[in-house]
Write a protein that holds these residues in place. Structure first.
Motif, mmCIF file in Angstrom:
data_model
loop_
_atom_site.group_PDB
_atom_site.id
_atom_site.type_symbol
_atom_site.label_atom_id
_atom_site.label_comp_id
_atom_site.label_asym_id
_atom_site.label_seq_id
_atom_site.Cartn_x
_atom_site.Cartn_y
_atom_site.Cartn_z
ATOM 1 N N UNK A 145 -3.786 43.511 -73.429
ATOM 2 C CA UNK A 145 -2.831 43.938 -74.454
ATOM 3 C C UNK A 145 -1.770 44.907 -73.902
ATOM 4 N N UNK A 146 -1.036 44.451 -72.916
ATOM 5 C CA UNK A 146 0.036 45.253 -72.323
ATOM 6 C C UNK A 146 1.382 44.761 -72.864
ATOM 7 N N UNK A 147 2.171 45.673 -73.407
ATOM 8 C CA UNK A 147 3.468 45.322 -73.996
ATOM 9 C C UNK A 147 4.595 45.618 -73.017
ATOM 10 N N UNK A 148 5.645 44.809 -73.073
ATOM 11 C CA UNK A 148 6.832 45.043 -72.249
ATOM 12 C C UNK A 148 8.063 44.792 -73.101
ATOM 13 N N UNK A 149 9.045 45.657 -72.951
ATOM 14 C CA UNK A 149 10.336 45.530 -73.621
ATOM 15 C C UNK A 149 11.410 45.498 -72.542
ATOM 16 N N UNK A 150 12.374 44.599 -72.679
ATOM 17 C CA UNK A 150 13.457 44.515 -71.693
ATOM 18 C C UNK A 150 14.710 43.953 -72.363
ATOM 19 N N UNK A 151 15.857 44.197 -71.742
ATOM 20 C CA UNK A 151 17.129 43.736 -72.287
ATOM 21 C C UNK A 151 17.555 42.439 -71.627
ATOM 22 N N UNK A 152 17.931 41.473 -72.445
ATOM 23 C CA UNK A 152 18.425 40.203 -71.949
ATOM 24 C C UNK A 152 19.793 40.411 -71.295
ATOM 25 N N UNK A 153 19.937 39.998 -70.047
ATOM 26 C CA UNK A 153 21.158 40.279 -69.308
ATOM 27 C C UNK A 153 22.372 39.570 -69.898
ATOM 28 N N UNK A 154 22.200 38.361 -70.391
ATOM 29 C CA UNK A 154 23.346 37.577 -70.867
ATOM 30 C C UNK A 154 23.833 38.003 -72.242
ATOM 31 N N UNK A 155 22.919 38.384 -73.126
ATOM 32 C CA UNK A 155 23.304 38.674 -74.509
ATOM 33 C C UNK A 155 23.198 40.147 -74.883
ATOM 34 N N UNK A 156 22.412 40.902 -74.120
ATOM 35 C CA UNK A 156 22.142 42.282 -74.488
ATOM 36 C C UNK A 156 21.041 42.430 -75.511
ATOM 37 N N UNK A 157 20.476 41.313 -75.987
ATOM 38 C CA UNK A 157 19.384 41.372 -76.970
ATOM 39 C C UNK A 157 18.148 41.997 -76.316
ATOM 40 N N UNK A 158 17.526 42.923 -77.019
ATOM 41 C CA UNK A 158 16.270 43.486 -76.526
ATOM 42 C C UNK A 158 15.130 42.516 -76.848
ATOM 43 N N UNK A 159 14.379 42.162 -75.820
ATOM 44 C CA UNK A 159 13.280 41.221 -75.965
ATOM 45 C C UNK A 159 11.948 41.958 -75.772
ATOM 46 N N UNK A 160 10.890 41.362 -76.298
ATOM 47 C CA UNK A 160 9.580 41.979 -76.125
ATOM 48 C C UNK A 160 8.511 40.900 -75.942
ATOM 49 N N UNK A 161 7.420 41.298 -75.315
ATOM 50 C CA UNK A 161 6.262 40.422 -75.144
ATOM 51 C C UNK A 161 5.024 41.305 -75.056
ATOM 52 N N UNK A 162 3.888 40.720 -75.386
ATOM 53 C CA UNK A 162 2.624 41.447 -75.295
ATOM 54 C C UNK A 162 1.618 40.533 -74.595
ATOM 55 N N UNK A 163 1.313 40.878 -73.345
ATOM 56 C CA UNK A 163 0.403 40.071 -72.555
ATOM 57 C C UNK A 163 -1.031 40.238 -73.057
ATOM 58 N N UNK A 164 -1.721 39.117 -73.259
ATOM 59 C CA UNK A 164 -3.150 39.204 -73.550
ATOM 60 C C UNK A 164 -3.862 39.939 -72.416
ATOM 61 N N UNK A 165 -3.486 39.576 -71.194
ATOM 62 C CA UNK A 165 -4.132 40.142 -70.013
ATOM 63 C C UNK A 165 -3.104 40.213 -68.892
#
Length: 292
Positions: A145-165
């Motif tokens: 359950x590790x979360x990551x937030x990052x900015x999309x280079x092309x659009x500037x949209x902030x993206x997120x994901x949460x890895x199970x493992x």
């Protein structure tokens, strides 16, 4: 024509900053309204639409009983998650059983029948016996359950994901697993599920998360799929390159749609025009033979 009911939907003033978050509570992760998740990206596109995405963001639904078994299996396989509480009752429609279930949910736990509790433990044991899945989720080899937030280079949209493992760094290519329960882990059935549920989009999204979070620029992403009925068979698969390219293209369209809707404040439905529809091909062929 502007859909006034969905224009200018409210959002918090600030979101979660880009970065890697090993201990972010799941409620905080899902509650961030200024970032786009993989499931959110998929709900922006057909057969869903931006209006449905926005409504679901503004009206989050409580946990459903149908998710309990999967959540409980995740807890036992990953070693992290809500507590599991056995409701010792033959029937759950009695006043006492309903109260016990409500108390468990209020405490953030997953209420289970005794048979379900035994079932998820058997599922976790089957994962531990599988030669590939057991290695991917080996205790001490990574973090759940590790979360990551990052900015999309092309659009500037902030993206997120949460890895199970998220595996610890190691020699060779990093392989990031995602655990899913399913009705059938037969490869043909999983190919259909990949199309239906957008697993190829999720795989591309999470590979992008590994790059955006400076985890590994070339990480592989695989699905560990397990049947919910005995003998709890397991299949580990990775979408092929064609599927990943299609997933990447659909994700790009979703990101650009999200950016445009966020800027305009307008979240359209299925169509703003009069739709001109034909019968489904099978119905047209059948009825044409009879009536034309």
């Amino acid at each position: 024509m502007t859909n006034t009911a969905l224009a200018g939907a409210s959002a918090p003033a600030a979101g979660i900053a880009p970065g890697l978050y090993p201990d972010l509570p799941i409620e905080t992760y899902h509650g961030d309204r200024l970032s786009l998740s993989s499931s959110g990206a998929r709900s922006l596109l057909a057969p869903s639409c931006p209006a449905r995405f926005r409504y679901e963001q503004d009206h989050p639904q409580p946990s459903k009983k149908t998710f309990d078994l999967g959540n409980a299996a995740h807890k036992l396989v990953l070693g992290e998650g809500p507590d599991l509480v056995v409701i010792e009752a033959d029937r759950w429609d009695t006043k006492a059983a309903k109260a016990a279930v409500a108390d468990a949910r209020a405490a953030g736990a997953v209420p289970l029948k005794r048979g379900e509790f035994d079932q998820v433990h058997a599922m976790a044991e089957a994962i531990r016996q599988h030669p590939v899945a057991s290695a991917l989720f080996a205790p001490g080899s990574g973090r759940p359950e590790v979360s990551v937030f990052w900015d999309d280079e092309r659009s500037g949209v902030r993206r997120r994901a949460r890895f199970d493992w998220l595996p610890d760094p190691r020699a060779g290519r990093l392989i990031i697993p995602d655990y899913k329960t399913c009705r059938s882990a037969e490869p043909g059935a999983l190919a259909k599920a990949t199309h239906e549920y957008g697993y190829h989009q999720q795989a591309d999204w999470y590979r992008a998360a590994a790059r955006g979070g400076f985890i590994d620029a070339d990480a592989a992403f695989v699905f560990v799929c397990q049947e919910k009925s005995a003998p709890y068979l397991v299949t580990v698969f990775e979408p092929d390159m064609t599927a990943l390219r299609i997933g990447a293209a659909k994700n790009r369209r979703a990101i650009e749609t999200y950016a445009a809707c966020t800027e305009s404040g307008y979240w359209p439905g299925y169509t703003d025009e009069i739709a001109y529809l034909s019968l489904p091909p099978w119905a047209e062929i059948r009825d044409a033979e009879e009536y034309l």
